[in-house]
Design an enzyme around this catalytic site. Structure first.
Site, PDB file in Angstrom:
ATOM      1  N   HIS A 236     -51.437  21.875  -8.959  1.00  0.00           N
ATOM      2  CA  HIS A 236     -51.372  20.431  -8.748  1.00  0.00           C
ATOM      3  C   HIS A 236     -52.784  19.895  -8.499  1.00  0.00           C
ATOM      4  O   HIS A 236     -53.177  18.843  -9.005  1.00  0.00           O
ATOM      5  CB  HIS A 236     -50.464  20.098  -7.551  1.00  0.00           C
ATOM      6  CG  HIS A 236     -48.998  20.170  -7.853  1.00  0.00           C
ATOM      7  ND1 HIS A 236     -48.391  21.299  -8.312  1.00  0.00           N
ATOM      8  CD2 HIS A 236     -48.016  19.221  -7.766  1.00  0.00           C
ATOM      9  CE1 HIS A 236     -47.093  21.059  -8.482  1.00  0.00           C
ATOM     10  NE2 HIS A 236     -46.847  19.806  -8.164  1.00  0.00           N
TER      11      HIS A 236
ATOM     12  N   HIS B 156       2.342   2.975  -3.198  1.00  0.00           N
ATOM     13  CA  HIS B 156       1.503   3.661  -4.190  1.00  0.00           C
ATOM     14  C   HIS B 156       1.889   5.129  -4.354  1.00  0.00           C
ATOM     15  O   HIS B 156       2.171   5.592  -5.443  1.00  0.00           O
ATOM     16  CB  HIS B 156       0.022   3.564  -3.814  1.00  0.00           C
ATOM     17  CG  HIS B 156      -0.661   2.378  -4.402  1.00  0.00           C
ATOM     18  ND1 HIS B 156      -0.756   2.189  -5.743  1.00  0.00           N
ATOM     19  CD2 HIS B 156      -1.270   1.308  -3.819  1.00  0.00           C
ATOM     20  CE1 HIS B 156      -1.395   1.040  -5.985  1.00  0.00           C
ATOM     21  NE2 HIS B 156      -1.711   0.489  -4.834  1.00  0.00           N
TER      22      HIS B 156
ATOM     23  N   ASP C 218      -6.337  -6.319  -6.363  1.00  0.00           N
ATOM     24  CA  ASP C 218      -6.030  -5.198  -7.263  1.00  0.00           C
ATOM     25  C   ASP C 218      -6.065  -5.633  -8.717  1.00  0.00           C
ATOM     26  O   ASP C 218      -6.382  -4.838  -9.591  1.00  0.00           O
ATOM     27  CB  ASP C 218      -4.612  -4.673  -6.982  1.00  0.00           C
ATOM     28  CG  ASP C 218      -4.593  -3.674  -5.852  1.00  0.00           C
ATOM     29  OD1 ASP C 218      -5.678  -3.256  -5.423  1.00  0.00           O
ATOM     30  OD2 ASP C 218      -3.494  -3.325  -5.402  1.00  0.00           O
TER      31      ASP C 218
ATOM     32  N   GLN D  76       0.834  -1.194   0.000  1.00  0.00           N
ATOM     33  CA  GLN D  76       0.000   0.000   0.000  1.00  0.00           C
ATOM     34  C   GLN D  76       0.870   1.246   0.000  1.00  0.00           C
ATOM     35  O   GLN D  76       0.640   2.193  -0.752  1.00  0.00           O
ATOM     36  CB  GLN D  76      -0.899  -0.007   1.242  1.00  0.00           C
ATOM     37  CG  GLN D  76      -2.062   0.938   1.139  1.00  0.00           C
ATOM     38  CD  GLN D  76      -2.950   0.589  -0.039  1.00  0.00           C
ATOM     39  OE1 GLN D  76      -3.232  -0.571  -0.291  1.00  0.00           O
ATOM     40  NE2 GLN D  76      -3.358   1.588  -0.797  1.00  0.00           N
TER      41      GLN D  76
ATOM     42  N   GLU E 265     -10.387   1.852   2.820  1.00  0.00           N
ATOM     43  CA  GLU E 265     -10.624   1.380   1.453  1.00  0.00           C
ATOM     44  C   GLU E 265     -10.435  -0.146   1.405  1.00  0.00           C
ATOM     45  O   GLU E 265     -11.301  -0.869   0.940  1.00  0.00           O
ATOM     46  CB  GLU E 265      -9.613   2.082   0.539  1.00  0.00           C
ATOM     47  CG  GLU E 265      -9.751   1.732  -0.911  1.00  0.00           C
ATOM     48  CD  GLU E 265      -8.581   2.292  -1.721  1.00  0.00           C
ATOM     49  OE1 GLU E 265      -7.586   2.737  -1.109  1.00  0.00           O
ATOM     50  OE2 GLU E 265      -8.670   2.258  -2.960  1.00  0.00           O
ATOM     51  N   HIS E 266      -9.275  -0.615   1.892  1.00  0.00           N
ATOM     52  CA  HIS E 266      -8.989  -2.049   1.940  1.00  0.00           C
ATOM     53  C   HIS E 266      -8.868  -2.484   3.394  1.00  0.00           C
ATOM     54  O   HIS E 266      -8.158  -1.839   4.163  1.00  0.00           O
ATOM     55  CB  HIS E 266      -7.651  -2.387   1.273  1.00  0.00           C
ATOM     56  CG  HIS E 266      -7.520  -1.864  -0.124  1.00  0.00           C
ATOM     57  ND1 HIS E 266      -6.805  -0.719  -0.421  1.00  0.00           N
ATOM     58  CD2 HIS E 266      -8.004  -2.322  -1.301  1.00  0.00           C
ATOM     59  CE1 HIS E 266      -6.858  -0.507  -1.733  1.00  0.00           C
ATOM     60  NE2 HIS E 266      -7.584  -1.445  -2.295  1.00  0.00           N
TER      61      HIS E 266
END
Lengths: 427, 427
Positions: free
Chosen positions: A416, A258, A357, A255, A323-324
């Protein structure tokens, strides 16, 4: 890698934890004026502005004729792939397609007492996929963002990527991208949102990008659909110490490599194990090719949280809404019911996040920075629009006319009321 | 009501049509500085800022203790409703609930060759519903925004509305709102997004509002989820002249009475019929209580488009992608396959839009201003988050390890490769 002790009742007030849970909030204001100017100029000047910005930011000279990558180049990139990469992308493509086909929704209609009600599910006409380019090569991003669109039935998928490399182009061919333009940044997003002489206007823009891309998407939301406001990526690993600390270290590193804003967190009740993971991480970093990036992200955000037990570990995970989430414990499924907020949950020692991934099938475009509180993984549902269908017969009309008139008057909306009344008068 | 002739091949370049199709783009920049300041102050000062802005904008003096409307007041408002309104709201509530229950999604898991993949569908924890207040009274808005959340399984629905009236409070009781705060504007949106000492922080904010509310939602998107960026409302009526022109006029008026920015459009191949509708509209306006609002909206946006035939009428509808589309023709279902872009389609002479606003069941919160190109009606799907679930056994791992390593190397992400490799080494 910092170690923080949360084994106390006031853990929710831990400064580091609070800081990390707000990590996703980007400093938009800094970049906003620039991005607004880019959007304005692309809207007014079309191709001319896109070409100028591409020259300025990417150092590339384009003309309206050379903006588009010829389709033959996509095909050639695919044919010329190394055999192992070609096979790997094909495996990935097939698995991603199969997983996403389960997300297809059906239109439906029901009829009751003279009233037909339904919901049509219709694919979007044309979508844009943003794929980072330049030094980066993300064939997996191409697959993950394009396949759900193709499965949904979208007829035109337009990809933009600044200086796309051959893997990116090959993946575009495999995934079913219709056209590729070698442009990037906020100018590419604006071009897709408004259309230019050369770039077609799309209904929705998906895909990851840097702060300029993210901000352009957010500012243009409404003019065009967007997938999500994506921030930096993160993983949170829960472990009871039953796995090799080297495995955990490698997962955290995958991770951290990245980018410098990526977040890698370990939550464990085992103090000794925590120290072993930190040591293994240092070992792995020794001659790691992406050391500079990984070290910066680990120093700034990398954290081990010590907790009382696995139940508290789940509470910390829900607090961060990562996220993960990897659950590397003896009985990972036993914790699943306690997990309420995570983009994707990886269970068991062999479920390392990189498998997800690339090849497993579920989408890798996931809500980051705590947005898993309200967002979902990218899916087929992001590439359709729903539309209600209503038919009221004369009989059905008589059934609901009274109630409609009463509410119209309570809301003070006279016309209406009138729209119902003129029909009743003629009955 | 302007009449425009589109019976020519260059109809897509008609100035009026193009102007109307861009009507949804709001002049954000004008209001942005003010809204940013409100957001900043609410974030930093919490209740204090909310109370100050409520005093300034709504002329109401609140304290942290009086911000919340006591739950007993909701119940009492409901019990004291006029009988016809009470019954009408109950009919509406029941029909809306039934329609939305069909949108419930199931979690699923599949297992194949040692790999388990799934998707969990989990309700959001807490949502905020914005309901306009003051002079307006919108019990239908309360039902339409709350019922799908309750059906999704959301446990806490927090409603904000400036000076809510008794109908609004009664509907909140009926729909299952948990708490009501009598605050509004950008300050209410910011309070829900960040939380204050008194107002709870929510995961997502839904519901219509003025430009301040819409802009606050857009600026806070990412910190909190939002339903959509809603603009002014519109209806497009397609007719072949087979219905009473007075019915069409009443339907157009029921849109125009909403606000000065509302859009009412008629598309027809029958020129004489077009003139009859315009005349009926003038008749209806003569002693119409909301004449001032309706006249302004009709003068600015109201348009009859003359077309060659009904097929071209559908093309014009797709071009505008209206929030509401009425097909008042002899064979309305025959046109449905040609309609690709509309929030809700009302088929047949008795399917007047106000029935859908209140009681039929489908949601009345619909994509406006052309956003039906990429957005859907509000639904149960807006109140859940999805989360991927992945389990990889040792056997499954061996099946996908090669492909993962190949793609990791093609992307140059070394630790992604490493996370797989360290596991293989130990096998």
């Amino acid at each position: 890698m910092k170690i923080e002790d949360l084994r106390n009742t006031a853990w929710r007030f831990n400064e580091r934890l609070r800081y990390l849970s707000r990590r996703g909030e980007i400093l938009e204001e800094e970049y906003e004026a620039v991005v607004r100017e880019i959007i304005k100029r692309v809207r007014e000047e079309g191709d001319k502005a896109v070409i100028e910005y591409t020259h300025r930011f990417d150092g590339v000279e384009l003309t309206p004729e050379t903006m588009e990558v010829p389709y033959e180049e996509l095909e050639r990139s695919y044919e010329e792939l190394e055999l192992d990469v070609k096979q790997a992308l094909e495996v990935a493509h097939e698995r991603i397609r199969r997983f996403h086909e389960r997300q297809l929704e059906q239109s439906y209609m029901v009829e009751e007492e003279g009233i037909i009600l339904g919901m049509r599910v219709i694919p979007l006409d044309r979508v844009g996929v943003y794929v980072p380019g330049g030094k980066a090569s993300y064939p997996s991003t191409v697959l993950m963002n394009t396949v759900p669109a193709v499965v949904a039935g979208v007829r035109e998928v337009v990809m933009v990527s600044p200086k796309p490399n051959r893997y990116t182009l090959a993946a575009a061919f495999l995934a079913g991208v219709t056209r590729v333009f070698s442009i990037g940044g906020a100018q590419a997003v604006a071009a897709l949102a408004f259309g230019t002489e050369t770039i077609p206007k799309v209904d929705k823009i998906v895909g990851p990008g840097n702060i300029y891309v993210a901000l352009a998407k957010k500012l243009l939301y409404g003019t065009v659909g967007i997938d999500m406001v994506a921030g930096p990526s993160e993983v949170l690993v829960i472990s009871d110490g039953s796995v090799d600390p080297r495995w955990v270290a490698a997962d955290l590193l995958s991770q951290a490599e990245h980018d410098e804003l990526a977040g890698a967190f370990l939550v464990t009740p085992e103090e000794e194990f925590a120290h072993e993971v930190v040591k293994e991480l240092e070992n792995l970093l020794t001659d790691f090719p992406r050391k500079e990036i990984a070290k910066k992200s680990l120093e700034r955000f990398g954290t081990v949280f010590l907790v009382e037990d696995l139940k508290q570990a789940c509470e910390v995970a829900n607090y961060i809404a990562p996220e993960h989430l990897e659950i590397l414990t003896k009985e990972p499924f036993a914790l699943l019911p306690y997990i309420r907020k995570a983009g994707a949950v990886f269970l068991g020692p062999y479920s390392t996040e990189p498998l997800g991934d690339y090849v497993l099938g579920p989408n890798h475009t996931l809500p980051t920075g705590g947005t898993a509180r309200f967002s979902s993984p990218l899916g087929v549902y992001d590439f359709v629009r729903r539309s209600s269908v209503i038919y009221v017969s004369q009989e059905g009309f008589q059934r609901v006319a009274d109630a409609t008139e009463s509410i119209a008057m309570a809301e003070g909306l006279h016309a209406h009321f009138l729209a119902v009344r003129v029909r009743r008068e003629d009955l």
